[in-house]
Design a protein around this motif. Structure first.
Motif, PDB file in Angstrom:
ATOM      1  N   MET A   1      38.810  46.755  28.686  1.00  8.72           N
ATOM      2  CA  MET A   1      39.622  47.821  29.241  1.00  8.72           C
ATOM      3  C   MET A   1      38.792  49.075  29.485  1.00  8.72           C
ATOM      4  O   MET A   1      39.005  49.774  30.460  1.00  8.72           O
ATOM      5  CB  MET A   1      40.786  48.099  28.287  1.00  8.72           C
ATOM      6  N   ALA A   2      37.825  49.337  28.603  1.00  4.46           N
ATOM      7  CA  ALA A   2      36.988  50.526  28.774  1.00  4.46           C
ATOM      8  C   ALA A   2      36.096  50.375  30.004  1.00  4.46           C
ATOM      9  O   ALA A   2      35.835  51.364  30.701  1.00  4.46           O
ATOM     10  CB  ALA A   2      36.141  50.751  27.535  1.00  4.46           C
ATOM     11  N   LEU A   3      35.637  49.160  30.283  1.00 13.32           N
ATOM     12  CA  LEU A   3      34.826  48.913  31.464  1.00 13.32           C
ATOM     13  C   LEU A   3      35.621  49.195  32.738  1.00 13.32           C
ATOM     14  O   LEU A   3      35.100  49.787  33.689  1.00 13.32           O
ATOM     15  CB  LEU A   3      34.318  47.470  31.460  1.00 13.32           C
ATOM     16  N   PHE A   4      36.877  48.799  32.746  1.00 13.72           N
ATOM     17  CA  PHE A   4      37.738  49.035  33.897  1.00 13.72           C
ATOM     18  C   PHE A   4      37.927  50.536  34.145  1.00 13.72           C
ATOM     19  O   PHE A   4      37.873  50.990  35.288  1.00 13.72           O
ATOM     20  CB  PHE A   4      39.098  48.356  33.684  1.00 13.72           C
ATOM     21  N   ILE A   5      38.098  51.300  33.104  1.00 21.05           N
ATOM     22  CA  ILE A   5      38.269  52.748  33.243  1.00 21.05           C
ATOM     23  C   ILE A   5      36.985  53.399  33.747  1.00 21.05           C
ATOM     24  O   ILE A   5      37.024  54.291  34.604  1.00 21.05           O
ATOM     25  CB  ILE A   5      38.736  53.358  31.903  1.00 21.05           C
ATOM     26  N   LYS A   6      35.843  52.933  33.252  1.00 22.37           N
ATOM     27  CA  LYS A   6      34.568  53.472  33.733  1.00 22.37           C
ATOM     28  C   LYS A   6      34.361  53.145  35.212  1.00 22.37           C
ATOM     29  O   LYS A   6      33.910  53.994  35.978  1.00 22.37           O
ATOM     30  CB  LYS A   6      33.414  52.916  32.905  1.00 22.37           C
ATOM     31  N   LEU A   7      34.670  51.915  35.598  1.00 20.98           N
ATOM     32  CA  LEU A   7      34.543  51.542  37.010  1.00 20.98           C
ATOM     33  C   LEU A   7      35.532  52.312  37.877  1.00 20.98           C
ATOM     34  O   LEU A   7      35.202  52.692  39.009  1.00 20.98           O
ATOM     35  CB  LEU A   7      34.756  50.043  37.183  1.00 20.98           C
ATOM     36  N   LEU A   8      36.716  52.547  37.345  1.00 22.60           N
ATOM     37  CA  LEU A   8      37.722  53.308  38.076  1.00 22.60           C
ATOM     38  C   LEU A   8      37.269  54.745  38.309  1.00 22.60           C
ATOM     39  O   LEU A   8      37.628  55.363  39.304  1.00 22.60           O
ATOM     40  CB  LEU A   8      39.040  53.290  37.294  1.00 22.60           C
ATOM     41  N   PHE A   9      36.453  55.252  37.439  1.00 21.59           N
ATOM     42  CA  PHE A   9      35.908  56.603  37.584  1.00 21.59           C
ATOM     43  C   PHE A   9      34.661  56.604  38.468  1.00 21.59           C
ATOM     44  O   PHE A   9      34.470  57.508  39.289  1.00 21.59           O
ATOM     45  CB  PHE A   9      35.576  57.169  36.195  1.00 21.59           C
ATOM     46  N   MET A  10      33.798  55.602  38.346  1.00 23.69           N
ATOM     47  CA  MET A  10      32.510  55.595  39.032  1.00 23.69           C
ATOM     48  C   MET A  10      32.601  55.222  40.514  1.00 23.69           C
ATOM     49  O   MET A  10      31.842  55.752  41.328  1.00 23.69           O
ATOM     50  CB  MET A  10      31.543  54.622  38.352  1.00 23.69           C
ATOM     51  N   ILE A  11      33.478  54.332  40.880  1.00 27.60           N
ATOM     52  CA  ILE A  11      33.542  53.890  42.278  1.00 27.60           C
ATOM     53  C   ILE A  11      33.956  55.027  43.212  1.00 27.60           C
ATOM     54  O   ILE A  11      33.295  55.245  44.232  1.00 27.60           O
ATOM     55  CB  ILE A  11      34.441  52.642  42.412  1.00 27.60           C
ATOM     56  N   PRO A  12      35.014  55.794  42.913  1.00 30.53           N
ATOM     57  CA  PRO A  12      35.309  56.936  43.806  1.00 30.53           C
ATOM     58  C   PRO A  12      34.198  57.984  43.808  1.00 30.53           C
ATOM     59  O   PRO A  12      33.912  58.583  44.854  1.00 30.53           O
ATOM     60  CB  PRO A  12      36.600  57.522  43.244  1.00 30.53           C
ATOM     61  N   LEU A  13      33.558  58.192  42.678  1.00 27.54           N
ATOM     62  CA  LEU A  13      32.460  59.151  42.622  1.00 27.54           C
ATOM     63  C   LEU A  13      31.289  58.679  43.479  1.00 27.54           C
ATOM     64  O   LEU A  13      30.660  59.480  44.182  1.00 27.54           O
ATOM     65  CB  LEU A  13      32.022  59.342  41.166  1.00 27.54           C
ATOM     66  N   LEU A  14      31.015  57.395  43.472  1.00 23.40           N
ATOM     67  CA  LEU A  14      29.951  56.839  44.304  1.00 23.40           C
ATOM     68  C   LEU A  14      30.306  56.941  45.788  1.00 23.40           C
ATOM     69  O   LEU A  14      29.442  57.227  46.619  1.00 23.40           O
ATOM     70  CB  LEU A  14      29.694  55.380  43.921  1.00 23.40           C
ATOM     71  N   ILE A  15      31.559  56.749  46.129  1.00 21.61           N
ATOM     72  CA  ILE A  15      31.993  56.877  47.527  1.00 21.61           C
ATOM     73  C   ILE A  15      31.854  58.319  47.998  1.00 21.61           C
ATOM     74  O   ILE A  15      31.413  58.580  49.126  1.00 21.61           O
ATOM     75  CB  ILE A  15      33.436  56.357  47.689  1.00 21.61           C
ATOM     76  N   ILE A  16      32.182  59.274  47.155  1.00 19.60           N
ATOM     77  CA  ILE A  16      32.016  60.687  47.507  1.00 19.60           C
ATOM     78  C   ILE A  16      30.541  61.020  47.703  1.00 19.60           C
ATOM     79  O   ILE A  16      30.169  61.714  48.655  1.00 19.60           O
ATOM     80  CB  ILE A  16      32.664  61.586  46.430  1.00 19.60           C
ATOM     81  N   CYS A  17      29.688  60.503  46.826  1.00 15.91           N
ATOM     82  CA  CYS A  17      28.246  60.734  46.974  1.00 15.91           C
ATOM     83  C   CYS A  17      27.722  60.116  48.268  1.00 15.91           C
ATOM     84  O   CYS A  17      26.867  60.702  48.936  1.00 15.91           O
ATOM     85  CB  CYS A  17      27.495  60.164  45.777  1.00 15.91           C
ATOM     86  N   LEU A  18      28.227  58.952  48.640  1.00 15.20           N
ATOM     87  CA  LEU A  18      27.822  58.309  49.881  1.00 15.20           C
ATOM     88  C   LEU A  18      28.254  59.136  51.093  1.00 15.20           C
ATOM     89  O   LEU A  18      27.492  59.284  52.052  1.00 15.20           O
ATOM     90  CB  LEU A  18      28.404  56.900  49.970  1.00 15.20           C
ATOM     91  N   GLN A  19      29.468  59.696  51.049  1.00 14.35           N
ATOM     92  CA  GLN A  19      29.938  60.523  52.159  1.00 14.35           C
ATOM     93  C   GLN A  19      29.089  61.787  52.307  1.00 14.35           C
ATOM     94  O   GLN A  19      28.746  62.181  53.419  1.00 14.35           O
ATOM     95  CB  GLN A  19      31.409  60.907  51.948  1.00 14.35           C
ATOM     96  N   PRO A  56      25.770  49.736  31.184  1.00  8.93           N
ATOM     97  CA  PRO A  56      25.351  49.188  32.482  1.00  8.93           C
ATOM     98  C   PRO A  56      26.008  49.848  33.685  1.00  8.93           C
ATOM     99  O   PRO A  56      25.387  49.985  34.733  1.00  8.93           O
ATOM    100  CB  PRO A  56      25.753  47.709  32.400  1.00  8.93           C
ATOM    101  N   VAL A  57      27.253  50.277  33.555  1.00  8.34           N
ATOM    102  CA  VAL A  57      27.933  50.934  34.670  1.00  8.34           C
ATOM    103  C   VAL A  57      27.223  52.226  35.033  1.00  8.34           C
ATOM    104  O   VAL A  57      26.937  52.503  36.205  1.00  8.34           O
ATOM    105  CB  VAL A  57      29.414  51.193  34.326  1.00  8.34           C
ATOM    106  N   PHE A  58      26.911  53.039  34.035  1.00  9.22           N
ATOM    107  CA  PHE A  58      26.216  54.295  34.283  1.00  9.22           C
ATOM    108  C   PHE A  58      24.782  54.046  34.749  1.00  9.22           C
ATOM    109  O   PHE A  58      24.247  54.799  35.576  1.00  9.22           O
ATOM    110  CB  PHE A  58      26.208  55.165  33.029  1.00  9.22           C
ATOM    111  N   ALA A  59      24.154  53.004  34.244  1.00 14.80           N
ATOM    112  CA  ALA A  59      22.778  52.701  34.639  1.00 14.80           C
ATOM    113  C   ALA A  59      22.711  52.313  36.120  1.00 14.80           C
ATOM    114  O   ALA A  59      21.840  52.793  36.853  1.00 14.80           O
ATOM    115  CB  ALA A  59      22.215  51.582  33.768  1.00 14.80           C
ATOM    116  N   PHE A  60      23.627  51.446  36.572  1.00 14.92           N
ATOM    117  CA  PHE A  60      23.636  51.081  37.989  1.00 14.92           C
ATOM    118  C   PHE A  60      23.992  52.266  38.871  1.00 14.92           C
ATOM    119  O   PHE A  60      23.431  52.441  39.955  1.00 14.92           O
ATOM    120  CB  PHE A  60      24.590  49.908  38.247  1.00 14.92           C
TER     121      PHE A  60
END
Length: 91
Positions: A1-19, A56-60
């Motif tokens: 469950m903690a991995l899901f929350i981290k991914l839920l936070f990181m994916i939108p942040l990565l999309i914003i960085c890409l934009q 690993p989520v933060f590392a990637f």
């Protein structure tokens, strides 16, 4: 469950960085060089800091930001006047 929350936070942040990356790299002239260099350094710093967390989520996420930073810094070093080439021979 903690991995899901981290991914839920990181994916939108990565999309914003890409934009922001796409917006900055689409500029023209000297403004592009200055902005690309500053944002590239910023992405590198954030990427290196995120590597401190041994998850690993933060590392990637950090590795992706470091790659964005390298590309932005390389685009910031691009020549403005591309009319003269090195291999031209002048008598």
């Amino acid at each position: 469950m903690a991995l899901f929350i981290k991914l839920l936070f990181m994916i939108p942040l990565l999309i914003i960085c890409l934009q922001i990356y796409k917006f900055t790299s689409s500029r023209k002239g000297e403004g592009k060089q200055d902005r690309c260099q500053k944002l590239g350094i910023g992405y590198m710093v954030i990427g290196i800091i995120s590597l401190i967390e041994r998850d690993p989520v933060f590392a990637f996420f950090g590795l992706i930001l470091i790659m964005f930073g390298f590309r932005l810094m390389a685009k910031g070093l691009d020549r403005l006047d591309k009319k003269m080439f090195i291999e031209q021979y002048n008598d």
